[in-house]
Design a protein around this motif. Structure first.
Motif, PDB file in Angstrom:
ATOM      1  N   PRO A 129       0.822  -1.222   0.000  1.00  0.00           N
ATOM      2  CA  PRO A 129       0.000   0.000   0.000  1.00  0.00           C
ATOM      3  C   PRO A 129       0.853   1.268   0.000  1.00  0.00           C
ATOM      4  O   PRO A 129       1.948   1.294   0.565  1.00  0.00           O
ATOM      5  CB  PRO A 129      -0.800  -0.116   1.290  1.00  0.00           C
ATOM      6  N   LYS A 130       0.320   2.284  -0.650  1.00  0.00           N
ATOM      7  CA  LYS A 130       0.966   3.605  -0.675  1.00  0.00           C
ATOM      8  C   LYS A 130       0.034   4.596   0.003  1.00  0.00           C
ATOM      9  O   LYS A 130      -1.158   4.360   0.154  1.00  0.00           O
ATOM     10  CB  LYS A 130       1.246   4.035  -2.118  1.00  0.00           C
ATOM     11  N   ILE A 131       0.613   5.718   0.392  1.00  0.00           N
ATOM     12  CA  ILE A 131      -0.179   6.749   1.061  1.00  0.00           C
ATOM     13  C   ILE A 131      -0.127   8.034   0.253  1.00  0.00           C
ATOM     14  O   ILE A 131       0.927   8.410  -0.281  1.00  0.00           O
ATOM     15  CB  ILE A 131       0.317   6.991   2.505  1.00  0.00           C
ATOM     16  N   TRP A 132      -1.286   8.684   0.115  1.00  0.00           N
ATOM     17  CA  TRP A 132      -1.366  10.002  -0.524  1.00  0.00           C
ATOM     18  C   TRP A 132      -1.889  10.979   0.500  1.00  0.00           C
ATOM     19  O   TRP A 132      -2.938  10.761   1.106  1.00  0.00           O
ATOM     20  CB  TRP A 132      -2.291   9.945  -1.740  1.00  0.00           C
ATOM     21  N   LEU A 133      -1.155  12.069   0.721  1.00  0.00           N
ATOM     22  CA  LEU A 133      -1.588  13.129   1.625  1.00  0.00           C
ATOM     23  C   LEU A 133      -2.201  14.255   0.818  1.00  0.00           C
ATOM     24  O   LEU A 133      -1.708  14.609  -0.259  1.00  0.00           O
ATOM     25  CB  LEU A 133      -0.407  13.661   2.439  1.00  0.00           C
ATOM     26  N   TYR A 134      -3.278  14.805   1.348  1.00  0.00           N
ATOM     27  CA  TYR A 134      -3.949  15.902   0.645  1.00  0.00           C
ATOM     28  C   TYR A 134      -2.961  17.046   0.401  1.00  0.00           C
ATOM     29  O   TYR A 134      -2.233  17.468   1.289  1.00  0.00           O
ATOM     30  CB  TYR A 134      -5.134  16.403   1.465  1.00  0.00           C
ATOM     31  N   GLY A 135      -2.948  17.544  -0.821  1.00  0.00           N
ATOM     32  CA  GLY A 135      -2.028  18.611  -1.209  1.00  0.00           C
ATOM     33  C   GLY A 135      -0.857  18.107  -2.015  1.00  0.00           C
ATOM     34  O   GLY A 135      -0.188  18.895  -2.704  1.00  0.00           O
ATOM     35  N   GLU A 136      -0.578  16.801  -1.908  1.00  0.00           N
ATOM     36  CA  GLU A 136       0.483  16.219  -2.723  1.00  0.00           C
ATOM     37  C   GLU A 136      -0.036  15.944  -4.138  1.00  0.00           C
ATOM     38  O   GLU A 136      -1.254  15.940  -4.376  1.00  0.00           O
ATOM     39  CB  GLU A 136       0.955  14.900  -2.101  1.00  0.00           C
ATOM     40  N   PRO A 137       0.861  15.740  -5.103  1.00  0.00           N
ATOM     41  CA  PRO A 137       0.404  15.372  -6.459  1.00  0.00           C
ATOM     42  C   PRO A 137      -0.463  14.119  -6.412  1.00  0.00           C
ATOM     43  O   PRO A 137      -0.202  13.196  -5.638  1.00  0.00           O
ATOM     44  CB  PRO A 137       1.724  15.114  -7.204  1.00  0.00           C
ATOM     45  N   LEU A 138      -1.498  14.119  -7.236  1.00  0.00           N
ATOM     46  CA  LEU A 138      -2.442  13.008  -7.227  1.00  0.00           C
ATOM     47  C   LEU A 138      -1.795  11.740  -7.765  1.00  0.00           C
ATOM     48  O   LEU A 138      -0.968  11.795  -8.680  1.00  0.00           O
ATOM     49  CB  LEU A 138      -3.669  13.346  -8.084  1.00  0.00           C
ATOM     50  N   PRO A 139      -2.177  10.571  -7.216  1.00  0.00           N
ATOM     51  CA  PRO A 139      -1.712   9.315  -7.799  1.00  0.00           C
ATOM     52  C   PRO A 139      -2.114   9.245  -9.275  1.00  0.00           C
ATOM     53  O   PRO A 139      -3.159   9.781  -9.672  1.00  0.00           O
ATOM     54  CB  PRO A 139      -2.434   8.255  -6.965  1.00  0.00           C
ATOM     55  N   PHE A 140      -1.341   8.552 -10.061  1.00  0.00           N
ATOM     56  CA  PHE A 140      -1.560   8.517 -11.514  1.00  0.00           C
ATOM     57  C   PHE A 140      -2.950   8.019 -11.879  1.00  0.00           C
ATOM     58  O   PHE A 140      -3.570   8.489 -12.842  1.00  0.00           O
ATOM     59  CB  PHE A 140      -0.494   7.631 -12.165  1.00  0.00           C
ATOM     60  N   TRP A 141      -3.472   7.079 -11.113  1.00  0.00           N
ATOM     61  CA  TRP A 141      -4.742   6.453 -11.495  1.00  0.00           C
ATOM     62  C   TRP A 141      -5.941   7.378 -11.299  1.00  0.00           C
ATOM     63  O   TRP A 141      -7.016   7.135 -11.867  1.00  0.00           O
ATOM     64  CB  TRP A 141      -4.952   5.146 -10.718  1.00  0.00           C
ATOM     65  N   VAL A 142      -5.779   8.426 -10.487  1.00  0.00           N
ATOM     66  CA  VAL A 142      -6.897   9.366 -10.273  1.00  0.00           C
ATOM     67  C   VAL A 142      -7.285  10.028 -11.593  1.00  0.00           C
ATOM     68  O   VAL A 142      -8.467  10.266 -11.861  1.00  0.00           O
ATOM     69  CB  VAL A 142      -6.515  10.424  -9.214  1.00  0.00           C
ATOM     70  N   HIS A 143      -6.284  10.304 -12.438  1.00  0.00           N
ATOM     71  CA  HIS A 143      -6.561  10.943 -13.722  1.00  0.00           C
ATOM     72  C   HIS A 143      -7.266   9.992 -14.693  1.00  0.00           C
ATOM     73  O   HIS A 143      -7.819  10.432 -15.703  1.00  0.00           O
ATOM     74  CB  HIS A 143      -5.251  11.440 -14.342  1.00  0.00           C
ATOM     75  N   GLN A 144      -7.251   8.691 -14.386  1.00  0.00           N
ATOM     76  CA  GLN A 144      -7.896   7.708 -15.256  1.00  0.00           C
ATOM     77  C   GLN A 144      -9.331   7.408 -14.844  1.00  0.00           C
ATOM     78  O   GLN A 144     -10.060   6.729 -15.573  1.00  0.00           O
ATOM     79  CB  GLN A 144      -7.089   6.398 -15.230  1.00  0.00           C
ATOM     80  N   LEU A 145      -9.745   7.924 -13.691  1.00  0.00           N
ATOM     81  CA  LEU A 145     -11.074   7.599 -13.183  1.00  0.00           C
ATOM     82  C   LEU A 145     -12.163   7.968 -14.178  1.00  0.00           C
ATOM     83  O   LEU A 145     -12.200   9.082 -14.712  1.00  0.00           O
ATOM     84  CB  LEU A 145     -11.325   8.320 -11.852  1.00  0.00           C
ATOM     85  N   ASN A 146     -13.052   7.012 -14.411  1.00  0.00           N
ATOM     86  CA  ASN A 146     -14.221   7.218 -15.268  1.00  0.00           C
ATOM     87  C   ASN A 146     -13.841   7.687 -16.673  1.00  0.00           C
ATOM     88  O   ASN A 146     -14.526   8.496 -17.283  1.00  0.00           O
ATOM     89  CB  ASN A 146     -15.188   8.217 -14.618  1.00  0.00           C
ATOM     90  N   THR A 147     -12.730   7.169 -17.171  1.00  0.00           N
ATOM     91  CA  THR A 147     -12.294   7.442 -18.543  1.00  0.00           C
ATOM     92  C   THR A 147     -12.047   6.098 -19.224  1.00  0.00           C
ATOM     93  O   THR A 147     -11.974   5.052 -18.561  1.00  0.00           O
ATOM     94  CB  THR A 147     -10.990   8.263 -18.577  1.00  0.00           C
ATOM     95  N   PRO A 148     -11.892   6.075 -20.539  1.00  0.00           N
ATOM     96  CA  PRO A 148     -11.592   4.810 -21.229  1.00  0.00           C
ATOM     97  C   PRO A 148     -10.290   4.169 -20.759  1.00  0.00           C
ATOM     98  O   PRO A 148     -10.081   2.963 -20.932  1.00  0.00           O
ATOM     99  CB  PRO A 148     -11.487   5.231 -22.701  1.00  0.00           C
ATOM    100  N   GLU A 149      -9.384   4.965 -20.136  1.00  0.00           N
ATOM    101  CA  GLU A 149      -8.109   4.424 -19.672  1.00  0.00           C
ATOM    102  C   GLU A 149      -8.235   3.651 -18.358  1.00  0.00           C
ATOM    103  O   GLU A 149      -7.294   2.959 -17.956  1.00  0.00           O
ATOM    104  CB  GLU A 149      -7.089   5.557 -19.479  1.00  0.00           C
ATOM    105  N   GLN A 150      -9.392   3.779 -17.679  1.00  0.00           N
ATOM    106  CA  GLN A 150      -9.525   3.100 -16.391  1.00  0.00           C
ATOM    107  C   GLN A 150      -9.596   1.593 -16.615  1.00  0.00           C
ATOM    108  O   GLN A 150     -10.581   1.067 -17.147  1.00  0.00           O
ATOM    109  CB  GLN A 150     -10.763   3.574 -15.620  1.00  0.00           C
ATOM    110  N   ASP A 151      -8.578   0.880 -16.154  1.00  0.00           N
ATOM    111  CA  ASP A 151      -8.512  -0.571 -16.335  1.00  0.00           C
ATOM    112  C   ASP A 151      -8.538  -1.285 -14.981  1.00  0.00           C
ATOM    113  O   ASP A 151      -7.929  -2.344 -14.808  1.00  0.00           O
ATOM    114  CB  ASP A 151      -7.249  -0.962 -17.101  1.00  0.00           C
ATOM    115  N   PHE A 152      -9.220  -0.693 -14.016  1.00  0.00           N
ATOM    116  CA  PHE A 152      -9.283  -1.278 -12.683  1.00  0.00           C
ATOM    117  C   PHE A 152     -10.665  -1.041 -12.074  1.00  0.00           C
ATOM    118  O   PHE A 152     -11.391  -0.130 -12.470  1.00  0.00           O
ATOM    119  CB  PHE A 152      -8.209  -0.670 -11.770  1.00  0.00           C
ATOM    120  N   VAL A 153     -11.004  -1.896 -11.123  1.00  0.00           N
ATOM    121  CA  VAL A 153     -12.208  -1.708 -10.310  1.00  0.00           C
ATOM    122  C   VAL A 153     -11.757  -1.320  -8.908  1.00  0.00           C
ATOM    123  O   VAL A 153     -10.608  -1.554  -8.518  1.00  0.00           O
ATOM    124  CB  VAL A 153     -13.071  -2.976 -10.272  1.00  0.00           C
TER     125      VAL A 153
END
Length: 699
Positions: free
Chosen positions: A47-71
């Motif tokens: 597991p990794k941790i993301w703190l608010y204010g840090e750069p978003l994890p890469f997968w956040v930009h894929q949410l609800n797009t054709p690039e999203q390959d995860f559930v």
């Protein structure tokens, strides 16, 4: 597709847990709510941790797009959906891409809480939820009110900068949650394809929300406060100031004792029975005063002991056996009536509606698989537990709310607070330009039970449109259907509701009391015997089901069928396969010898205490589980068909479905026709559906 486990840690002025919880939706929408961090992990990665204010994890930009390959997986994932959507404003994926680990646990009749299901499954202690996390949540996630004179009442927050060591532990706690929920996910069975569709529908329903008439809610809150003030003044006047807070249990009991009547408890069911007692004479009241003083002293001593820090060295209270006089002081009777009106617990639901409603809608009112049978339970403002109204249609009463005139309500409806309670359902209201279409399955459990046991005579009675209560009464009293009297029909009604699941004399009398039918104890026993003799297929079914369950537990891996259901132990679960193909689950089953012979024991969540532990079941209880589960499966099939036909469902309450549709779309007739269609796995069940169309929800 890849599996992504996530967990948020947040903060807010609003409570998320406990009796004052506003629920995930209102919590996530509040301006004080923010996100500390998010732990996340793909598949078996660390597991990794993301703190608010840090750069978003890469997968956040894929949410609800054709690039999203995860559930996405989360524990009670409606919270994560709300935070992602309302607090962070991320591009939130649709319900089809979310998986709730708590739902997987609930479908196996396991606890929903992460720490509890971990204990139940005996997972590695390193994978369980860290109990120290509760202290960290209390430290960081909610403010406390300052007690200092200079800024008394001001909200004070504990910040990560002030407590860096504790915040570092908080990060570890968040990571551990992902580890724990991933372990739970792997240790529980995924939902079947059919149940997965139901869970997705549940999410859509909760995201649609329910329209709430907030203007009327605000009006009701004002009138409730005014009516209670009037009752307080009335009580103070009647008691000459001796009882200045009729809502105080302590004061109320002390006043009752001063009037020569020792209250055994203050529950409304008990207090209602006291209103039927004859009036006492002053001499009779005087006779009971010494006993009341003794009883009050015992209660005070016992309360003092309960408050003590230790049990050692405490003086024991002299126990006084509770007694109840045969008559009651007429003044006290008046006070009891006022107390019952004042203390209506249902009225707190208006305040709850105000707290949970956002922009005219309340969200997340249903809990998927809230019962072990698969039925929904309620959240926040549970529609399953709304009080029965004292009048049929609330629209006219609600139309008067805007006057905020308690005298007007009292003049027309009598008790103001009873009127407010009766109008609670009506606070659920269709949005402008829409209407509610509501229908329920009539006597569905009785029909399903008759079908399960193969009682063709009873099924024909339903198909012919006969009154099943009269059919029961005709059997009990051994007379023709046409000759059944009104009182006999009432007995038949009690029998239908109380006896189908092996209920005996006690269950019969309890049900009679619930629906307001007076029954002598001797008559109850005779009626139960007569009902059982007249329903041999049902009574035989109880024993056959119990024998099959015991045999399955005794010989794991073997299948034991009873008509259309079958039992089999696989791993740590006793499964009961329903006609729909769905499975009921009983964890860690075993056989025990009880008062009436051998029974099946198992570990489960107690429906009253919500605690997970040992339970025992028997034939009638197993049949109740099966019947209610099959009735639920009928409703689920109907809900999926209604959705497909364009009727957006916003609630399901017991055996009832509520949809909110545009005016001019569809019809009640079409709605009912869709509900009445039999699923492929069922045949020859005479289903009957009844409903209404309205602007407001009603009984």
């Amino acid at each position: 597709m890849k599996k992504l486990d996530i967990d948020f840690e947040t903060f807010s002025e609003l409570p998320l847990a406990g009796p004052k919880s506003v629920g995930p939706w209102a919590y996530s929408c509040h301006p004080s709510t923010g996100v500390f961090m998010m732990a996340w992990a793909f598949d078996d990665d660390e597991p990794k941790i993301w703190l608010y204010g840090e750069p978003l994890p890469f997968w956040v930009h894929q949410l609800n797009t054709p690039e999203q390959d995860f559930v996405i997986y989360a524990q009670n994932d409606f919270f994560e959906v709300c935070i992602m959507r309302n607090t962070l404003k991320w591009n939130t994926p649709p319900p089809e891409l979310w998986y709730d680990i708590a739902a997987q646990s609930a479908a196996l009749a396991l606890p929903r809480k992460l720490e509890d299901v971990g204990d139940a499954l005996k997972l590695d202690t390193k994978k369980l939820k860290d109990p120290y996390g509760k202290k960290l949540i209390q430290l960081f996630c909610s403010p406390r009110k300052s007690q200092k004179k200079i800024n008394k009442g001001e909200l004070i927050w504990k910040t990560p900068e002030e407590y860096p060591v504790e915040f570092q532990k908080f990060r570890g706690y968040c990571i551990q949650d992902v580890v724990s929920q991933r372990a739970t996910r792997k240790s529980t069975r995924p939902l079947s394809e059919s149940e997965r569709r139901v869970q997705i529908l549940d999410r859509k329903i909760n995201l649609r929300g329910v329209g709430i008439d907030m203007d009327s809610v605000e009006d009701a809150i004002v009138m409730i406060a005014e009516a209670r003030k009037q009752i307080e003044a009335q009580v103070a006047d009647i008691t000459a100031g001796k009882l200045d807070n009729v809502g105080s249990t302590k004061q109320f009991k002390e006043y009752s004792h001063s009037r020569g009547f020792p209250l055994l408890n203050t529950q409304k069911e008990y207090l209602k029975t006291l209103l039927d007692l004859p009036d006492a004479t002053p001499q009779y009241v005087e006779k009971w005063l010494p006993y009341c003083e003794q009883y009050q002293k015992y209660e005070n001593d016992k309360a003092a002991q309960d408050r003590a820090d230790t049990k050692e060295g405490k003086e024991k209270a002299k126990k006084v056996d509770p007694k109840q006089p045969e008559t009651i002081d007429p003044t006290l009777k008046k006070i009891i009536g006022l107390r019952l009106s004042y203390a209506k617990s249902s009225l707190a639901k208006y305040d709850k509606l105000k707290a949970i409603t956002v922009d005219g809608r309340a969200y997340g009112l249903l809990r998927y698989h809230g019962a072990s049978t698969g039925r929904w339970s309620g959240n926040l403002f549970p529609p399953q537990n709304l009080p029965r109204p004292s009048f049929d249609v609330s629209d006219e009463c609600i139309s008067l709310f805007h006057h905020r005139n308690t005298e007007l309500i009292s003049m027309i409806y009598g008790d103001v607070l009873e009127a407010m309670s009766s109008c609670l359902r009506g606070m659920i209201k269709a949005a402008p330009g829409k209407r509610l279409v509501v229908s329920d399955f009539s006597q569905i459990e009785s029909r399903v039970l008759a079908w399960l046991v193969g009682d063709h005579k009873k099924l024909k009675a339903f198909a012919d449109g006969l009154d099943i209560y009269k059919v029961n009464a005709a059997t009990i009293y051994k007379k023709d259907y046409e000759d059944v009297t009104k009182d006999e029909r009432q007995t038949g009604k009690v029998a239908e509701l109380a006896c189908g699941y092996q209920g005996a004399k006690g269950a019969f009398m309890s049900m009679a009391d619930t629906i307001g039918v007076h029954v002598e104890e001797s008559h109850a026993e005779e009626t139960v015997k007569a009902w059982r003799l007249g329903n041999p297929k049902i009574t035989s079914y109880w024993h056959s089901v119990q024998d099959a369950a015991i045999a399955a537990v005794d010989k794991p891996g073997t299948v034991h069928k009873v008509n259309t259901v079958a039992f089999k132990v696989v791993g740590d679960f006793l499964h009961c396969r329903l006609p729909s193909g769905r499975m009921l689950a009983y964890h860690r089953p075993y056989i025990k010898e009880g008062k009436f012979g051998y029974q099946v024991g198992f570990y489960g969540v107690d429906s009253v205490t919500s605690k997970y532990g040992r339970q025992t079941t028997y034939g009638g209880k197993l049949v109740e589980n099966i019947t209610q589960a099959v009735a639920r499966d009928f409703m689920v099939e109907a809900m999926l068909r209604l959705e497909k036909a364009g009727y957006p469902i916003i609630l399901t309450v017991h055996d009832e479905v509520v949809a909110e549709v545009e005016r001019g779309f569809g019809s009640l007739e079409e709605f009912n026709n869709i509900m009445e269609q039999l699923p492929e796995w069922a045949s020859n069940i005479p289903i009957d559906v009844d409903g209404y169309e309205s602007e407001r929800y009603r009984k």
